[in-house]
Design a protein around this motif. Structure first.
Motif, PDB file in Angstrom:
ATOM      1  N   PRO A  75       0.842  -1.190   0.000  1.00 53.97           N
ATOM      2  CA  PRO A  75       0.000   0.000   0.000  1.00 53.97           C
ATOM      3  C   PRO A  75       0.885   1.251   0.000  1.00 53.97           C
ATOM      4  O   PRO A  75       1.954   1.263   0.628  1.00 53.97           O
ATOM      5  CB  PRO A  75      -0.786  -0.106   1.306  1.00 53.97           C
ATOM      6  N   MET A  76       0.468   2.284  -0.691  1.00 51.64           N
ATOM      7  CA  MET A  76       1.269   3.520  -0.755  1.00 51.64           C
ATOM      8  C   MET A  76       1.538   4.066   0.639  1.00 51.64           C
ATOM      9  O   MET A  76       2.644   4.515   0.922  1.00 51.64           O
ATOM     10  CB  MET A  76       0.582   4.563  -1.639  1.00 51.64           C
ATOM     11  N   LYS A  77       0.555   4.008   1.516  1.00 57.32           N
ATOM     12  CA  LYS A  77       0.718   4.540   2.873  1.00 57.32           C
ATOM     13  C   LYS A  77       1.806   3.771   3.632  1.00 57.32           C
ATOM     14  O   LYS A  77       2.611   4.360   4.349  1.00 57.32           O
ATOM     15  CB  LYS A  77      -0.612   4.469   3.619  1.00 57.32           C
ATOM     16  N   LYS A  78       1.848   2.450   3.441  1.00 58.51           N
ATOM     17  CA  LYS A  78       2.869   1.648   4.117  1.00 58.51           C
ATOM     18  C   LYS A  78       4.248   1.941   3.537  1.00 58.51           C
ATOM     19  O   LYS A  78       5.240   2.026   4.268  1.00 58.51           O
ATOM     20  CB  LYS A  78       2.555   0.152   4.010  1.00 58.51           C
ATOM     21  N   ALA A  79       4.341   2.113   2.218  1.00 62.44           N
ATOM     22  CA  ALA A  79       5.617   2.460   1.590  1.00 62.44           C
ATOM     23  C   ALA A  79       6.125   3.785   2.155  1.00 62.44           C
ATOM     24  O   ALA A  79       7.313   3.921   2.466  1.00 62.44           O
ATOM     25  CB  ALA A  79       5.464   2.534   0.078  1.00 62.44           C
ATOM     26  N   SER A  80       5.231   4.744   2.307  1.00 59.53           N
ATOM     27  CA  SER A  80       5.597   6.042   2.865  1.00 59.53           C
ATOM     28  C   SER A  80       6.158   5.877   4.281  1.00 59.53           C
ATOM     29  O   SER A  80       7.192   6.448   4.622  1.00 59.53           O
ATOM     30  CB  SER A  80       4.381   6.963   2.873  1.00 59.53           C
ATOM     31  N   ALA A  81       5.487   5.077   5.102  1.00 63.43           N
ATOM     32  CA  ALA A  81       5.930   4.866   6.483  1.00 63.43           C
ATOM     33  C   ALA A  81       7.283   4.155   6.523  1.00 63.43           C
ATOM     34  O   ALA A  81       8.179   4.553   7.276  1.00 63.43           O
ATOM     35  CB  ALA A  81       4.882   4.057   7.252  1.00 63.43           C
ATOM     36  N   GLY A 101       7.198   2.726 -16.612  1.00 59.01           N
ATOM     37  CA  GLY A 101       6.814   1.325 -16.732  1.00 59.01           C
ATOM     38  C   GLY A 101       7.452   0.406 -15.701  1.00 59.01           C
ATOM     39  O   GLY A 101       7.493  -0.809 -15.886  1.00 59.01           O
ATOM     40  N   LEU A 102       7.898   0.978 -14.580  1.00 51.78           N
ATOM     41  CA  LEU A 102       8.599   0.191 -13.562  1.00 51.78           C
ATOM     42  C   LEU A 102       7.697  -0.254 -12.412  1.00 51.78           C
ATOM     43  O   LEU A 102       7.998  -1.231 -11.725  1.00 51.78           O
ATOM     44  CB  LEU A 102       9.788   0.986 -13.021  1.00 51.78           C
ATOM     45  N   VAL A 103       6.618   0.478 -12.187  1.00 52.97           N
ATOM     46  CA  VAL A 103       5.626   0.102 -11.183  1.00 52.97           C
ATOM     47  C   VAL A 103       4.238   0.323 -11.771  1.00 52.97           C
ATOM     48  O   VAL A 103       4.078   1.038 -12.765  1.00 52.97           O
ATOM     49  CB  VAL A 103       5.756   0.909  -9.857  1.00 52.97           C
ATOM     50  N   ALA A 104       3.259  -0.292 -11.136  1.00 55.94           N
ATOM     51  CA  ALA A 104       1.856  -0.097 -11.536  1.00 55.94           C
ATOM     52  C   ALA A 104       1.021   0.114 -10.281  1.00 55.94           C
ATOM     53  O   ALA A 104       1.286  -0.513  -9.250  1.00 55.94           O
ATOM     54  CB  ALA A 104       1.360  -1.308 -12.312  1.00 55.94           C
ATOM     55  N   ARG A 105       0.043   0.980 -10.377  1.00 57.07           N
ATOM     56  CA  ARG A 105      -0.900   1.195  -9.287  1.00 57.07           C
ATOM     57  C   ARG A 105      -2.104   0.294  -9.521  1.00 57.07           C
ATOM     58  O   ARG A 105      -2.497   0.058 -10.655  1.00 57.07           O
ATOM     59  CB  ARG A 105      -1.394   2.636  -9.279  1.00 57.07           C
ATOM     60  N   SER A 106      -2.695  -0.122  -8.403  1.00 56.90           N
ATOM     61  CA  SER A 106      -3.958  -0.858  -8.492  1.00 56.90           C
ATOM     62  C   SER A 106      -4.744  -0.634  -7.208  1.00 56.90           C
ATOM     63  O   SER A 106      -4.148  -0.343  -6.164  1.00 56.90           O
ATOM     64  CB  SER A 106      -3.713  -2.355  -8.708  1.00 56.90           C
ATOM     65  N   PRO A 107      -6.057  -0.750  -7.295  1.00 58.53           N
ATOM     66  CA  PRO A 107      -6.846  -0.599  -6.066  1.00 58.53           C
ATOM     67  C   PRO A 107      -6.622  -1.804  -5.152  1.00 58.53           C
ATOM     68  O   PRO A 107      -6.401  -2.923  -5.616  1.00 58.53           O
ATOM     69  CB  PRO A 107      -8.289  -0.544  -6.561  1.00 58.53           C
ATOM     70  N   HIS A 108      -6.662  -1.556  -3.863  1.00 58.54           N
ATOM     71  CA  HIS A 108      -6.552  -2.640  -2.875  1.00 58.54           C
ATOM     72  C   HIS A 108      -7.800  -3.500  -2.993  1.00 58.54           C
ATOM     73  O   HIS A 108      -8.909  -2.969  -3.109  1.00 58.54           O
ATOM     74  CB  HIS A 108      -6.425  -2.045  -1.470  1.00 58.54           C
ATOM     75  N   PRO A 109      -7.671  -4.837  -2.962  1.00 61.21           N
ATOM     76  CA  PRO A 109      -8.833  -5.696  -3.172  1.00 61.21           C
ATOM     77  C   PRO A 109      -9.907  -5.605  -2.085  1.00 61.21           C
ATOM     78  O   PRO A 109     -11.077  -5.854  -2.356  1.00 61.21           O
ATOM     79  CB  PRO A 109      -8.243  -7.108  -3.233  1.00 61.21           C
ATOM     80  N   ASP A 111      -9.830  -2.839   0.545  1.00 57.04           N
ATOM     81  CA  ASP A 111      -9.922  -1.501   1.119  1.00 57.04           C
ATOM     82  C   ASP A 111      -9.929  -0.487  -0.012  1.00 57.04           C
ATOM     83  O   ASP A 111      -8.878  -0.165  -0.577  1.00 57.04           O
ATOM     84  CB  ASP A 111      -8.741  -1.252   2.066  1.00 57.04           C
ATOM     85  N   GLY A 112     -11.088   0.007  -0.340  1.00 58.23           N
ATOM     86  CA  GLY A 112     -11.249   0.920  -1.464  1.00 58.23           C
ATOM     87  C   GLY A 112     -10.525   2.246  -1.308  1.00 58.23           C
ATOM     88  O   GLY A 112     -10.344   2.973  -2.274  1.00 58.23           O
ATOM     89  N   ARG A 113     -10.096   2.568  -0.085  1.00 59.10           N
ATOM     90  CA  ARG A 113      -9.379   3.830   0.140  1.00 59.10           C
ATOM     91  C   ARG A 113      -7.887   3.686  -0.116  1.00 59.10           C
ATOM     92  O   ARG A 113      -7.150   4.670  -0.091  1.00 59.10           O
ATOM     93  CB  ARG A 113      -9.582   4.309   1.582  1.00 59.10           C
ATOM     94  N   THR A 114      -7.433   2.462  -0.310  1.00 56.94           N
ATOM     95  CA  THR A 114      -5.994   2.184  -0.398  1.00 56.94           C
ATOM     96  C   THR A 114      -5.587   1.851  -1.822  1.00 56.94           C
ATOM     97  O   THR A 114      -6.265   1.104  -2.519  1.00 56.94           O
ATOM     98  CB  THR A 114      -5.638   1.002   0.536  1.00 56.94           C
TER      99      THR A 114
END
Length: 168
Positions: A75-81, A101-109, A111-114
Protein backbone atom coordinates in the motif's frame (compact mmCIF):
# COMPACT_ATOMS: atom_id res chain seq x y z
CA UNK A 1 33.20 18.11 -6.03
CA UNK A 2 36.62 17.00 -7.24
CA UNK A 3 38.49 20.01 -5.79
CA UNK A 4 40.46 19.24 -2.64
CA UNK A 5 40.57 22.09 -0.18
CA UNK A 6 43.87 22.88 1.55
CA UNK A 7 42.21 22.75 4.98
CA UNK A 8 39.18 21.16 6.57
CA UNK A 9 36.48 23.87 6.48
CA UNK A 10 34.55 22.16 9.27
CA UNK A 11 37.59 22.26 11.59
CA UNK A 12 37.97 25.92 10.64
CA UNK A 13 34.30 26.56 11.42
CA UNK A 14 34.82 24.91 14.80
CA UNK A 15 37.74 27.24 15.52
CA UNK A 16 35.58 30.21 14.48
CA UNK A 17 32.81 29.05 16.81
CA UNK A 18 35.30 28.83 19.67
CA UNK A 19 36.79 32.26 18.87
CA UNK A 20 33.32 33.84 18.85
CA UNK A 21 32.56 32.56 22.34
CA UNK A 22 30.56 29.47 21.44
CA UNK A 23 33.14 26.89 22.59
CA UNK A 24 30.49 24.93 24.50
CA UNK A 25 28.68 24.08 21.22
CA UNK A 26 31.62 24.13 18.81
CA UNK A 27 32.24 20.37 18.84
CA UNK A 28 28.56 19.40 18.39
CA UNK A 29 28.25 21.97 15.56
CA UNK A 30 31.31 20.43 13.88
CA UNK A 31 29.97 16.89 14.34
CA UNK A 32 26.55 17.76 12.91
CA UNK A 33 28.09 19.68 10.01
CA UNK A 34 30.43 16.74 9.30
CA UNK A 35 27.46 14.34 9.23
CA UNK A 36 25.62 16.63 6.81
CA UNK A 37 28.67 16.93 4.52
CA UNK A 38 29.24 13.18 4.66
CA UNK A 39 25.62 12.66 3.61
CA UNK A 40 26.18 14.95 0.61
CA UNK A 41 29.31 13.02 -0.45
CA UNK A 42 27.63 9.62 -0.10
CA UNK A 43 24.46 10.76 -1.88
CA UNK A 44 26.55 12.09 -4.78
CA UNK A 45 28.30 8.70 -5.09
CA UNK A 46 24.96 6.90 -5.03
CA UNK A 47 23.32 9.26 -7.53
CA UNK A 48 26.30 8.88 -9.90
CA UNK A 49 25.94 5.09 -9.74
CA UNK A 50 22.16 5.21 -10.29
CA UNK A 51 22.18 7.79 -13.10
CA UNK A 52 22.83 5.23 -15.90
CA UNK A 53 19.69 3.40 -14.71
CA UNK A 54 17.61 6.57 -14.91
CA UNK A 55 17.01 6.48 -11.15
CA UNK A 56 17.39 8.88 -8.26
CA UNK A 57 18.08 7.45 -4.82
CA UNK A 58 14.48 8.16 -3.75
CA UNK A 59 13.09 6.17 -6.69
CA UNK A 60 15.64 3.41 -6.18
CA UNK A 61 14.63 3.09 -2.52
CA UNK A 62 11.01 2.57 -3.54
CA UNK A 63 11.95 -0.07 -6.14
CA UNK A 64 14.17 -1.85 -3.60
CA UNK A 65 11.43 -1.75 -0.94
CA UNK A 66 8.92 -3.25 -3.34
CA UNK A 67 11.41 -5.91 -4.43
CA UNK A 68 11.82 -7.00 -0.81
CA UNK A 69 8.07 -7.23 -0.14
CA UNK A 70 6.60 -10.74 -0.20
CA UNK A 71 4.13 -9.96 -2.98
CA UNK A 72 6.16 -7.30 -4.80
CA UNK A 73 3.53 -4.76 -3.85
CA UNK A 74 2.67 -2.53 -0.91
CA UNK A 75 0.00 0.00 0.00
CA UNK A 76 1.27 3.52 -0.76
CA UNK A 77 0.72 4.54 2.87
CA UNK A 78 2.87 1.65 4.12
CA UNK A 79 5.62 2.46 1.59
CA UNK A 80 5.60 6.04 2.86
CA UNK A 81 5.93 4.87 6.48
CA UNK A 82 8.70 2.35 5.74
CA UNK A 83 10.68 4.85 3.67
CA UNK A 84 10.06 7.49 6.34
CA UNK A 85 9.02 10.11 3.79
CA UNK A 86 5.91 12.20 3.32
CA UNK A 87 3.15 10.53 1.25
CA UNK A 88 3.54 13.27 -1.36
CA UNK A 89 7.13 12.15 -1.94
CA UNK A 90 6.00 8.57 -2.50
CA UNK A 91 3.27 9.75 -4.87
CA UNK A 92 5.83 11.74 -6.85
CA UNK A 93 8.22 8.76 -7.05
CA UNK A 94 5.38 6.42 -8.04
CA UNK A 95 4.24 8.84 -10.75
CA UNK A 96 7.70 8.84 -12.31
CA UNK A 97 8.27 5.11 -11.90
CA UNK A 98 4.83 4.34 -13.30
CA UNK A 99 5.47 6.61 -16.30
CA UNK A 100 8.71 4.65 -16.90
CA UNK A 101 6.81 1.32 -16.73
CA UNK A 102 8.60 0.19 -13.56
CA UNK A 103 5.63 0.10 -11.18
CA UNK A 104 1.86 -0.10 -11.54
CA UNK A 105 -0.90 1.19 -9.29
CA UNK A 106 -3.96 -0.86 -8.49
CA UNK A 107 -6.85 -0.60 -6.07
CA UNK A 108 -6.55 -2.64 -2.87
CA UNK A 109 -8.83 -5.70 -3.17
CA UNK A 110 -10.52 -5.17 0.23
CA UNK A 111 -9.92 -1.50 1.12
CA UNK A 112 -11.25 0.92 -1.46
CA UNK A 113 -9.38 3.83 0.14
CA UNK A 114 -5.99 2.18 -0.40
CA UNK A 115 -3.86 2.10 -3.52
CA UNK A 116 -1.30 -0.65 -4.02
CA UNK A 117 2.01 -0.11 -5.79
CA UNK A 118 3.45 -3.16 -7.53
CA UNK A 119 6.70 -3.77 -9.37
CA UNK A 120 6.43 -4.62 -13.03
CA UNK A 121 8.79 -7.22 -14.51
CA UNK A 122 10.92 -4.39 -15.87
CA UNK A 123 10.92 -2.73 -12.43
CA UNK A 124 12.04 -5.94 -10.74
CA UNK A 125 14.85 -6.34 -13.27
CA UNK A 126 15.98 -2.73 -12.85
CA UNK A 127 15.90 -3.06 -9.06
CA UNK A 128 18.16 -6.14 -9.32
CA UNK A 129 20.63 -4.49 -11.73
CA UNK A 130 20.81 -1.16 -9.88
CA UNK A 131 21.26 -2.93 -6.54
CA UNK A 132 24.15 -4.93 -8.01
CA UNK A 133 25.75 -1.66 -9.18
CA UNK A 134 25.32 -0.02 -5.76
CA UNK A 135 26.72 -3.09 -4.02
CA UNK A 136 29.73 -3.10 -6.35
CA UNK A 137 30.43 0.62 -6.66
CA UNK A 138 29.33 2.10 -3.33
CA UNK A 139 28.49 -0.37 -0.56
CA UNK A 140 31.53 -2.63 -1.05
CA UNK A 141 33.85 0.35 -0.46
CA UNK A 142 31.94 2.89 1.63
CA UNK A 143 35.06 4.83 2.63
CA UNK A 144 34.85 3.64 6.25
CA UNK A 145 36.75 0.77 7.84
CA UNK A 146 34.63 -2.25 8.84
CA UNK A 147 35.04 -1.31 12.52
CA UNK A 148 33.98 2.26 11.80
CA UNK A 149 30.94 1.00 9.89
CA UNK A 150 29.80 -0.99 12.94
CA UNK A 151 30.49 1.99 15.21
CA UNK A 152 28.56 4.34 12.90
CA UNK A 153 25.61 1.94 12.79
CA UNK A 154 25.55 1.88 16.60
CA UNK A 155 26.02 5.64 17.09
CA UNK A 156 23.52 6.67 14.41
CA UNK A 157 21.06 3.97 15.48
CA UNK A 158 21.19 5.24 19.08
CA UNK A 159 20.67 8.81 17.85
CA UNK A 160 17.72 7.82 15.65
CA UNK A 161 16.10 5.77 18.45
CA UNK A 162 16.52 8.64 20.93
CA UNK A 163 15.02 11.04 18.38
CA UNK A 164 11.91 8.84 18.16
CA UNK A 165 12.69 7.43 14.71
CA UNK A 166 11.92 3.90 15.91
CA UNK A 167 11.54 1.84 19.07
CA UNK A 168 12.84 -1.62 19.85
Amino acid sequence: MGTHLPRDPIAEARRNWEEHGWADVAAPMAAITAVMRTQQILLARIETTLKPFGLTFARYELLALLSFSRKGSLPMKKASALLQVHPTSVTNAVDRLEHAGLVARSPHPTDGRTTLIALTGEGRSLARRSTAALNSEVFSDPGFSPGDVDLLIRILGDFRRNAGDFAD
